[in-house]
Design a protein around this motif. Structure first.
Motif, PDB file in Angstrom:
ATOM      1  N   VAL A   1       8.699   0.930  10.847  1.00  0.00           N
ATOM      2  CA  VAL A   1      10.094   0.620  10.167  1.00  0.00           C
ATOM      3  C   VAL A   1      10.134   1.624   8.857  1.00  0.00           C
ATOM      4  O   VAL A   1      11.288   2.097   8.664  1.00  0.00           O
ATOM      5  N   ILE A   2       9.052   1.624   8.033  1.00  0.00           N
ATOM      6  CA  ILE A   2       9.129   2.325   6.978  1.00  0.00           C
ATOM      7  C   ILE A   2       9.273   4.009   7.162  1.00  0.00           C
ATOM      8  O   ILE A   2      10.107   4.569   6.735  1.00  0.00           O
ATOM      9  N   LEU A   3       8.555   4.386   8.111  1.00  0.00           N
ATOM     10  CA  LEU A   3       8.709   5.736   8.516  1.00  0.00           C
ATOM     11  C   LEU A   3       9.923   6.149   9.218  1.00  0.00           C
ATOM     12  O   LEU A   3      10.726   7.337   8.657  1.00  0.00           O
TER      13      LEU A   3
ATOM     14  N   GLY B   1       0.806  -1.099   0.009  1.00  0.00           N
ATOM     15  CA  GLY B   1       0.055  -0.143   0.057  1.00  0.00           C
ATOM     16  C   GLY B   1       0.738   1.204  -0.075  1.00  0.00           C
ATOM     17  O   GLY B   1       0.659   2.064  -0.649  1.00  0.00           O
ATOM     18  N   PHE B   2       1.862   1.253   0.793  1.00  0.00           N
ATOM     19  CA  PHE B   2       2.865   2.273   0.941  1.00  0.00           C
ATOM     20  C   PHE B   2       3.351   2.514  -0.576  1.00  0.00           C
ATOM     21  O   PHE B   2       3.405   3.775  -1.173  1.00  0.00           O
ATOM     22  N   LEU B   3       3.963   1.496  -1.114  1.00  0.00           N
ATOM     23  CA  LEU B   3       4.669   1.816  -2.347  1.00  0.00           C
ATOM     24  C   LEU B   3       3.741   2.005  -3.412  1.00  0.00           C
ATOM     25  O   LEU B   3       4.068   3.040  -4.362  1.00  0.00           O
TER      26      LEU B   3
ATOM     27  N   LEU C   1       0.445   6.653   5.115  1.00  0.00           N
ATOM     28  CA  LEU C   1       1.848   7.031   5.331  1.00  0.00           C
ATOM     29  C   LEU C   1       2.237   7.917   4.060  1.00  0.00           C
ATOM     30  O   LEU C   1       2.938   8.900   4.272  1.00  0.00           O
ATOM     31  N   ALA C   2       2.267   7.257   2.933  1.00  0.00           N
ATOM     32  CA  ALA C   2       2.574   7.687   1.704  1.00  0.00           C
ATOM     33  C   ALA C   2       2.110   9.224   1.416  1.00  0.00           C
ATOM     34  O   ALA C   2       2.734  10.237   0.951  1.00  0.00           O
ATOM     35  N   ALA C   3       0.725   9.423   1.544  1.00  0.00           N
ATOM     36  CA  ALA C   3       0.104  10.570   1.497  1.00  0.00           C
ATOM     37  C   ALA C   3       0.296  11.631   2.381  1.00  0.00           C
ATOM     38  O   ALA C   3       0.628  12.848   2.014  1.00  0.00           O
ATOM     39  N   LEU C   4       0.537  10.967   3.813  1.00  0.00           N
ATOM     40  CA  LEU C   4       0.890  12.157   4.673  1.00  0.00           C
ATOM     41  C   LEU C   4       2.603  12.791   4.468  1.00  0.00           C
ATOM     42  O   LEU C   4       2.731  14.118   4.408  1.00  0.00           O
ATOM     43  N   LEU C   5       3.282  12.046   3.827  1.00  0.00           N
ATOM     44  CA  LEU C   5       4.621  12.328   3.471  1.00  0.00           C
ATOM     45  C   LEU C   5       4.743  13.297   2.285  1.00  0.00           C
ATOM     46  O   LEU C   5       5.397  14.168   2.125  1.00  0.00           O
ATOM     47  N   ALA C   6       3.746  13.006   1.575  1.00  0.00           N
ATOM     48  CA  ALA C   6       3.672  13.919   0.143  1.00  0.00           C
ATOM     49  C   ALA C   6       2.941  15.177   0.509  1.00  0.00           C
ATOM     50  O   ALA C   6       3.557  16.040   0.123  1.00  0.00           O
TER      51      ALA C   6
ATOM     52  N   GLY D   1      10.580   9.248   5.169  1.00  0.00           N
ATOM     53  CA  GLY D   1       9.809   8.049   4.513  1.00  0.00           C
ATOM     54  C   GLY D   1      10.488   7.988   3.125  1.00  0.00           C
ATOM     55  O   GLY D   1      11.441   8.541   2.831  1.00  0.00           O
ATOM     56  N   THR D   2       9.887   7.030   2.190  1.00  0.00           N
ATOM     57  CA  THR D   2      10.521   6.724   0.730  1.00  0.00           C
ATOM     58  C   THR D   2       9.109   6.620   0.049  1.00  0.00           C
ATOM     59  O   THR D   2       7.920   6.743   0.304  1.00  0.00           O
ATOM     60  N   SER D   3       9.536   6.308  -1.245  1.00  0.00           N
ATOM     61  CA  SER D   3       8.308   6.003  -2.203  1.00  0.00           C
ATOM     62  C   SER D   3       9.227   5.149  -3.110  1.00  0.00           C
ATOM     63  O   SER D   3      10.382   5.109  -3.126  1.00  0.00           O
ATOM     64  N   ALA D   4       8.579   4.388  -3.955  1.00  0.00           N
ATOM     65  CA  ALA D   4       9.065   3.463  -5.015  1.00  0.00           C
ATOM     66  C   ALA D   4       9.250   4.179  -6.152  1.00  0.00           C
ATOM     67  O   ALA D   4       8.601   5.330  -6.525  1.00  0.00           O
TER      68      ALA D   4
END
Length: 725
Positions: A314-316, A47-49, A223-228, A246-249
């Protein structure tokens, strides 16, 4: 969101941990009791990626959408299709013929990525719980991910369109990310709430359905959306407590357990100690779930927050190369290799676990499990290198969308066609076996089944009801759907006999659970010869006591008790001449210590018997029949039709029967007990008796064998009715 600058080895390590947990659970389930949570870790990572990718490369046209799906197809479908085909062939070669209809059906569901919904239906079937696990059962999680990959980009297409309009009109850079946060947060909240309720109300189905699992993928997306969203704010603004960004793919990364991932540059480097602690805490949460959860844990529901939030932390933390963090361990080359091949490992391991014992002709010991592990890793390396990577980046497929979707259609068509072929061929073979067995049974009668034990003059006719036919040889109450099943909202009865011009000579109520239902064929002789009418009051699993029985699902315990009260009241007021009663007392009584279960159940049965005898209704209790340690037709096929190898010592097969104990202690003179154990057991209890396979699963009698018990049963009924000649 910026493009990645370097691989995220910690996420690959997280994948390695997840697939290792699943492997441990399936190979050593008594040790790694909660290893099933590895799937939930995969969901969060995926989901994150996928959300990071959709935010970095928004879908703004139909071609963008097709391109997104094409990358998923190239990444996931070829290897999954290969494993399905190999598994189907291996199943046809080694698995019992009694299982092939189910295997073909589930391979078809897996090829169409609806296996999770198929399992949600079958796992709520009481009889299905005794069947061999399908070798493609693990495709349930892949089905959920594929369904997510269809729905999620469509939702984010709308997000991207609204964000683009806001950017054109107002110059806002934040609208897309804000909408993504709102969307992912809403999915997390609603799906998690539904998961909690379903896990309480319908736990068997809740484990598999997409609606109870989407929140886990959406959690990674949140998490991805919050980082964006944070990336659109001034650089001086930090996330809470200075934890990493965090990261993205990367664009080439595809979802699923094995793609390469990248790290987003500009990660906040404040508070490295806190970031390291966050990563370690996340890993500790996952490991705690792996080691402490078990089959009794209500799951997914709120308990799934432990491993999923752990994966999120872990991702964060983004702890790659962070001093004091877990990055060093996660970067270890074998860990990275396992992370790289985790998708193939997940695909290959379960078919090997299921099929290997049948191919070897014995149960897997410690050495066998290690062998399965080695073969899994070897096959995974080969398929990852020569199937996944080759087709994922093949120039013909990457340059032409049509070629990719043609490959998808070909894969689905080939696997689905093969599955239908195996299913239909196995079904036809079953019907032929049933027809042949009927002819053989008719020719051998009356010297078959229990008659061979009862009458020394009867010679054993040989195997006239083989396992393939036995698996289908169920009493008529199954075809007639005479059960009151969980959640026990129905009040179903069936009536047999009593349709003569003068009505029935005697009316008999058959009361109990499925171990009462399998006596119906033994009562058929009296229905015909003595003009009995049999009315059924049958519940699945729920045995006939006025006490709370521990059953899964919201309100099911109370509903079972209410159904029992209805059955007893109906019989007491129904003008019956006799109650024939039998139960398997398997589920524990609620709130009773384990050592007190037998005595409590016996006391509860005394109250039920008293309800009948106080009304003057005589009761015949048929002692519960022996139970075998495993599914008898499957065992016979696997062990080359060796009946004794599939039997069990008498002290093991004859389970305690508190109903029979309560009946034996009755002092009213209205209760009697009959047992057929002497016809089924000597030193061991036999699964094949007088040429007849006695069970269609592990403990329910085949209709053919039950009919051979008619002399004992009808004689006991006549004695209880006072009509014995």
């Amino acid at each position: 969101m910026p493009a990645p600058s370097s691989p995220r080895t910690d996420i690959q390590g997280l994948r390695a941990l997840a697939v290792a947990a699943v492997l441990g659970f399936h190979l050593w389930p008594t040790s790694v009791t909660g290893g099933y949570v590895g799937v939930d870790v995969f969901f969060v990572v995926s989901g994150f990626l996928i959300t990071s990718h959709l935010l970095r490369r928004p879908i703004r046209s139909g071609r963008d959408l097709l391109g997104f799906w094409a990358r998923r197809v190239r990444r996931l479908i070829p290897a999954a299709s290969l494993v399905l085909l190999v598994t189907l062939g291996a199943s046809a070669l080694w698995l019992p013929t009694t299982t092939l209809v189910t295997v073909g059906r589930e391979v078809l569901a897996s090829a169409l990525y609806v296996e999770n919904w198929a399992l949600a239906r079958s796992e709520t079937d009481y009889l299905a719980t005794d069947e061999l696990h399908s070798p493609v059962q693990h495709y349930w999680s892949l089905s959920i991910e594929e369904q997510f990959y269809v729905v999620w980009p469509l939702l984010f297409t709308a997000v991207a369109w609204v964000g683009l309009q806001a950017r054109r009109r107002h110059g806002s850079e934040r609208t897309t990310a804000a909408l993504a946060v709102a969307l992912t947060g809403t999915v997390v909240a609603t799906s998690l709430g539904w998961s909690v309720w379903m896990t309480w109300a319908e736990p068997a189905a809740a484990y598999f359905v997409s609606t109870t699992r989407f929140w886990e993928l959406a959690l990674g997306g949140l998490l991805a959306a919050l980082l964006a969203l944070r990336a659109t704010r001034p650089a001086r603004v930090l996330v809470a407590a200075g934890v990493g960004q965090g990261t993205s793919a990367g664009p080439a990364a595809a979802t699923g357990p094995a793609q390469q991932v990248g790290a987003e540059p500009g990660t906040v480097r404040s508070h490295p100690g806190l970031r390291a602690a966050t990563a370690w805490a996340g890993l500790a949460m996952i490991v705690a779930a792996v080691l402490t959860f078990d089959a009794g844990t209500a799951f997914p529901g709120y308990t799934a927050l432990l491993p999923t939030v752990g994966a999120l932390l872990v991702i964060l933390a983004d702890a790659d190369r962070l001093r004091g963090g877990p990055g060093g361990a996660l970067r270890w080359r074998p860990v990275q290799w396992l992370g790289d091949t985790s998708y193939s490992v997940y695909l290959w391991h379960w078919p090997l676990v299921v099929i290997a014992p049948f191919a070897l002709g014995r149960d897997l010991g410690a050495a066998g499990m290690l062998g399965v592990l080695v073969v899994t890793l070897l096959l995974s390396w080969l398929s990852q290198r020569y199937v996944e990577e080759r087709l994922r980046f093949h120039p013909l497929l990457t340059r032409r969308l049509g070629a990719t979707f043609a490959m998808l259609g070909l894969c689905v068509a080939v696997v689905a066609g093969a599955a239908v072929g195996v299913r239909d061929r196995a079904s036809a073979a079953e019907q032929d076996a049933v027809a042949d067995s009927r002819a053989a049974v008719a020719q051998a009668a009356p010297c078959l089944g229990a008659a061979v034990v009862r009458d020394p003059a009867c010679a054993d006719p040989g195997l006239v009801l083989p396992p393939t036919a036995a698996a289908q040889d169920r009493p008529v109450v199954y075809a007639d759907d005479c059960w009151n099943d969980s959640p026990f909202t129905t009040r179903t009865t069936c009536t047999y006999g009593g349709d003569g011009p003068d009505g029935p000579a005697e009316r008999i109520a058959l009361v109990g659970n499925s171990h009462a239902g399998h006596w119906v064929p033994a009562l058929e002789e009296g229905i015909v010869a003595d003009d009995w009418q049999i009315d059924t009051y049958l519940q699945s699993v729920c045995y006939t006591v006025d006490a709370p029985i521990e059953l899964p699902g919201a309100g099911v315990t109370g509903a079972c008790r209410a159904t029992n009260a209805w059955a007893v009241d109906s019989v007491v007021t129904g003008g019956y001449d006799l109650v024939v009663m039998s139960n398997r007392t398997h589920q524990p009584l609620a709130g009773v210590a384990e050592q007190d279960q037998g005595a409590a159940a016996e006391d509860a049965y005394r109250e039920t018997l008293a309800a009948f005898t106080d009304a003057g209704v005589p009761v015949l209790v048929l002692r519960d029949t022996p139970a075998m340690p495993r599914n008898v037709p499957e065992c016979l096929v696997q062990l080359a039709y060796d009946p004794d190898a599939c039997g069990a010592p008498t002290e093991v097969a004859l389970e305690p029967d508190p109903l029979a104990e309560a009946a034996s202690a009755d002092t009213t003179g209205l209760v009697s007990v009959t047992s057929v154990d002497h016809l089924m057991c000597d030193e061991i209890c036999h699964p094949v008796i007088g040429g007849v396979t006695a069970y269609f699963d592990h403990g329910h009698l085949t209709a053919t064998f039950a009919r051979t018990l008619a002399p004992e049963v009808t004689s006991a009924v006549r004695a209880a009715l006072g009509t014995e000649p």
